[in-house]
Enzyme design. Structure first.
Site, PDB file in Angstrom:
ATOM      1  N   ASP A 162      -2.305  -2.776  -2.217  1.00 50.88           N
ATOM      2  CA  ASP A 162      -1.595  -4.015  -2.536  1.00 50.88           C
ATOM      3  C   ASP A 162      -1.505  -4.180  -4.057  1.00 50.88           C
ATOM      4  OD1 ASP A 162      -1.542  -4.825   0.303  1.00 50.88           O
ATOM      5  OD2 ASP A 162      -3.706  -4.916   0.027  1.00 50.88           O
ATOM      6  N   HIS A 190      -6.704  -8.190   3.091  1.00 51.71           N
ATOM      7  CA  HIS A 190      -5.594  -7.227   3.140  1.00 51.71           C
ATOM      8  C   HIS A 190      -4.751  -7.576   4.366  1.00 51.71           C
ATOM      9  CE1 HIS A 190      -3.178  -3.666   3.274  1.00 51.71           C
ATOM     10  NE2 HIS A 190      -3.606  -3.397   4.486  1.00 51.71           N
TER      11      HIS A 190
HETATM   12  P1  NAX Z   1      -3.166   7.591  12.231  1.00 50.47           P
HETATM   13  O1  NAX Z   1      -2.986   7.056  13.599  1.00 50.47           O
HETATM   14  O2  NAX Z   1      -2.203   8.587  11.705  1.00 50.47           O
HETATM   15  O3  NAX Z   1      -4.615   8.233  12.133  1.00 50.47           O
HETATM   16  C1  NAX Z   1      -5.746   7.575  12.581  1.00 50.47           C
HETATM   17  C2  NAX Z   1      -6.713   8.627  13.017  1.00 50.47           C
HETATM   18  O4  NAX Z   1      -7.938   7.966  13.300  1.00 50.47           O
HETATM   19  C3  NAX Z   1      -6.287   9.367  14.279  1.00 50.47           C
HETATM   20  O5  NAX Z   1      -6.366  10.757  14.071  1.00 50.47           O
HETATM   21  C4  NAX Z   1      -7.300   8.883  15.311  1.00 50.47           C
HETATM   22  O6  NAX Z   1      -7.586   9.851  16.289  1.00 50.47           O
HETATM   23  C5  NAX Z   1      -8.485   8.606  14.415  1.00 50.47           C
HETATM   24  N1  NAX Z   1      -9.504   7.761  15.020  1.00 50.47           N
HETATM   25  C6  NAX Z   1      -9.354   6.727  15.891  1.00 50.47           C
HETATM   26  N2  NAX Z   1     -10.546   6.252  16.263  1.00 50.47           N
HETATM   27  C7  NAX Z   1     -11.476   6.971  15.591  1.00 50.47           C
HETATM   28  C8  NAX Z   1     -12.885   6.957  15.569  1.00 50.47           C
HETATM   29  N3  NAX Z   1     -13.587   6.088  16.311  1.00 50.47           N
HETATM   30  N4  NAX Z   1     -13.530   7.839  14.775  1.00 50.47           N
HETATM   31  C9  NAX Z   1     -12.848   8.727  14.052  1.00 50.47           C
HETATM   32  N5  NAX Z   1     -11.501   8.804  14.040  1.00 50.47           N
HETATM   33  C10 NAX Z   1     -10.829   7.935  14.812  1.00 50.47           C
HETATM   34  O7  NAX Z   1      -3.309   6.317  11.247  1.00 50.47           O
HETATM   35  P2  NAX Z   1      -3.164   6.233   9.683  1.00 50.47           P
HETATM   36  O8  NAX Z   1      -1.741   6.000   9.348  1.00 50.47           O
HETATM   37  O9  NAX Z   1      -3.860   7.374   9.053  1.00 50.47           O
HETATM   38  O10 NAX Z   1      -3.903   4.840   9.375  1.00 50.47           O
HETATM   39  C11 NAX Z   1      -5.286   4.690   9.515  1.00 50.47           C
HETATM   40  C12 NAX Z   1      -5.703   3.240   9.294  1.00 50.47           C
HETATM   41  O11 NAX Z   1      -5.378   2.789   7.974  1.00 50.47           O
HETATM   42  C13 NAX Z   1      -5.035   2.231  10.226  1.00 50.47           C
HETATM   43  O12 NAX Z   1      -6.005   1.310  10.681  1.00 50.47           O
HETATM   44  C14 NAX Z   1      -4.059   1.507   9.312  1.00 50.47           C
HETATM   45  O13 NAX Z   1      -3.746   0.210   9.786  1.00 50.47           O
HETATM   46  C15 NAX Z   1      -4.848   1.471   8.032  1.00 50.47           C
HETATM   47  N6  NAX Z   1      -4.128   1.189   6.790  1.00 50.47           N
HETATM   48  C16 NAX Z   1      -4.784   0.446   5.855  1.00 50.47           C
HETATM   49  C17 NAX Z   1      -4.221   0.167   4.627  1.00 50.47           C
HETATM   50  C18 NAX Z   1      -4.959  -0.646   3.607  1.00 50.47           C
HETATM   51  O14 NAX Z   1      -4.365  -0.933   2.564  1.00 50.47           O
HETATM   52  N7  NAX Z   1      -6.214  -1.057   3.793  1.00 50.47           N
HETATM   53  C19 NAX Z   1      -2.850   0.619   4.306  1.00 50.47           C
HETATM   54  C20 NAX Z   1      -2.390   1.763   5.152  1.00 50.47           C
HETATM   55  C21 NAX Z   1      -2.782   1.691   6.597  1.00 50.47           C
HETATM   56  O15 NAX Z   1      -1.913   0.814   7.253  1.00 50.47           O
END
Ligand code: NAX
Length: 335
Positions: A162, A190
């Site tokens: 952000d 956030h």
């Molecule tokens: P993806 O769906 O591409 O990847 C997430 C990965 O996490 C998947 O491979 C899934 O299998 C894995 N996963 C799920 N549960 C798990 C667990 N218990 N242990 C280990 N791995 C696990 O998502 P991606 O685009 O990489 O986003 C990841 C996270 O970042 C989401 O929650 C998203 O909302 C968050 N974000 C946060 C941001 C921030 O500024 N704080 C911005 C970007 C993003 O939106």
């Protein structure tokens, strides 16, 4: 002859996901912990993603990065969390188009309860934990609560994306490079209640630092369009890309951890979600994004900024949302 540093262990959860895909390369080539810091990368994901993770590991190998001493791909939290010095907790269910953050909360806080317990049991007590997975602030709080032997100040949530978005908007408005703009802050959660605040910002022109109020006197734009553009940027990226921000999120995670690890220059402050001590009348005991300065791996909330009524109202609103998220999260975790 210079002595090589001891390797550190860095955990990335959600390692088979889209953010991790950009993140791993930046960490591996030394952008975060320094060009002289060797490391082992622990890559944790769920069992169903082990096949994909195998491909990521092949690519890491093919990057031939001298700082990477080894890669540990795993679905086992014990192996993933053991002895780690730094943790990027990215893995969670990502927000899809039309989905509100609140819908995500119940599903995701439980993951962070379990990971807090694993950190407590297996990680180094000095571990620095950056939570990226949403709802990031409340997930970081849950994680810390379930890791009582690790100091609460070792847990943080990412609002750097952000901040980077806000900084880029200001730079574009002024027609200057992003590096000419500093001290743009994100307050609070956030989420869409976050408050991007440029009023304490500084713009470099030649050798002079110009206060934002003089460089950009358009207060109406700062209060209105600027704030909403930054607040809704994540949703705009999803609408266009059909997937949430990944490249920019990875870059921001690197910026956050690098500044935590290596420090911020005097007079420069960055936004981090950290445990509120009640500064600026914010609710104590939630993870709230503040401007912080960092020295020797310790952050300190920048004190003494004057906030006008508009800003105070924004801080109150986002603080209230964090109190509600905390209540909801703790009741889900208690089940
Ligand atoms: P993806 O769906 O591409 O990847 C997430 C990965 O996490 C998947 O491979 C899934 O299998 C894995 N996963 C799920 N549960 C798990 C667990 N218990 N242990 C280990 N791995 C696990 O998502 P991606 O685009 O990489 O986003 C990841 C996270 O970042 C989401 O929650 C998203 O909302 C968050 N974000 C946060 C941001 C921030 O500024 N704080 C911005 C970007 C993003 O939106």
């Amino acid at each position: 002859m210079s002595q090589q540093k001891e390797p550190i262990r860095v955990l990335i959860t959600g390692a088979a996901g889209q953010i991790a895909y950009s993140l791993l390369y930046q960490i591996g080539k030394g952008d975060v912990f320094g060009q002289d810091q060797p490391l082992y990368l622990h890559l944790l994901d769920i069992p169903a993603m082990m096949g994909v993770l195998e491909g990521v590991v092949m690519e890491m190998m093919d990057c031939a990065m001298p700082l990477v001493c080894g890669v540990v791909p795993t679905a086992d939290p014990v192996e993933g969390f053991r002895d780690v010095d730094a943790a990027f907790l990215v893995g969670a269910m990502p927000r899809k188009e039309g989905m509100e953050r609140k819908d995500l909360l119940a599903a995701n806080v439980k993951i962070f309860k379990v990971q807090g317990q694993a950190l407590d049991k297996y990680a180094k007590k000095t571990v620095k934990v950056l939570v990226v997975g949403n709802p990031a602030n409340t997930n970081a709080l849950v994680c810390s609560k379930y890791a009582p032997t690790i100091p609460p100040e070792n847990f943080s949530a990412m609002t750097r994306l952000d901040q980077n978005r806000a900084q880029a908007q200001i730079a574009a408005r002024l027609g200057v490079g992003v590096d000419a703009v500093k001290n743009i802050f994100i307050w609070g959660n956030h989420s869409s209640t976050q408050y991007p605040d440029a009023r304490h910002g500084v713009v470099k022109k030649g050798n002079d630092d110009i206060k934002m109020i003089d460089a950009l006197p358009d207060q109406a734009w700062l209060q209105d369009q600027f704030v909403t553009t930054v607040q809704k940027r994540g949703a705009a990226v999803i609408a266009a890309r059909k997937m949430s921000s990944a490249m920019s999120a990875a870059k921001a995670a690197c910026d956050h951890m690098r500044d935590w690890w290596l420090g911020t220059p005097d007079g420069s402050y960055v936004s981090m979600g950290v445990l509120s001590d009640g500064s600026y009348n914010t609710p104590p005991g939630v993870i709230f994004s503040f401007p912080v300065g960092i020295k020797d791996k310790k952050w300190t909330i920048l004190q003494g900024l004057s906030l006008d009524d508009f800003s105070k109202g924004k801080l109150e609103q986002t603080g209230q949302e964090l109190i509600e998220e905390r209540e909801e999260a703790f009741s889900v975790c208690a089940d």
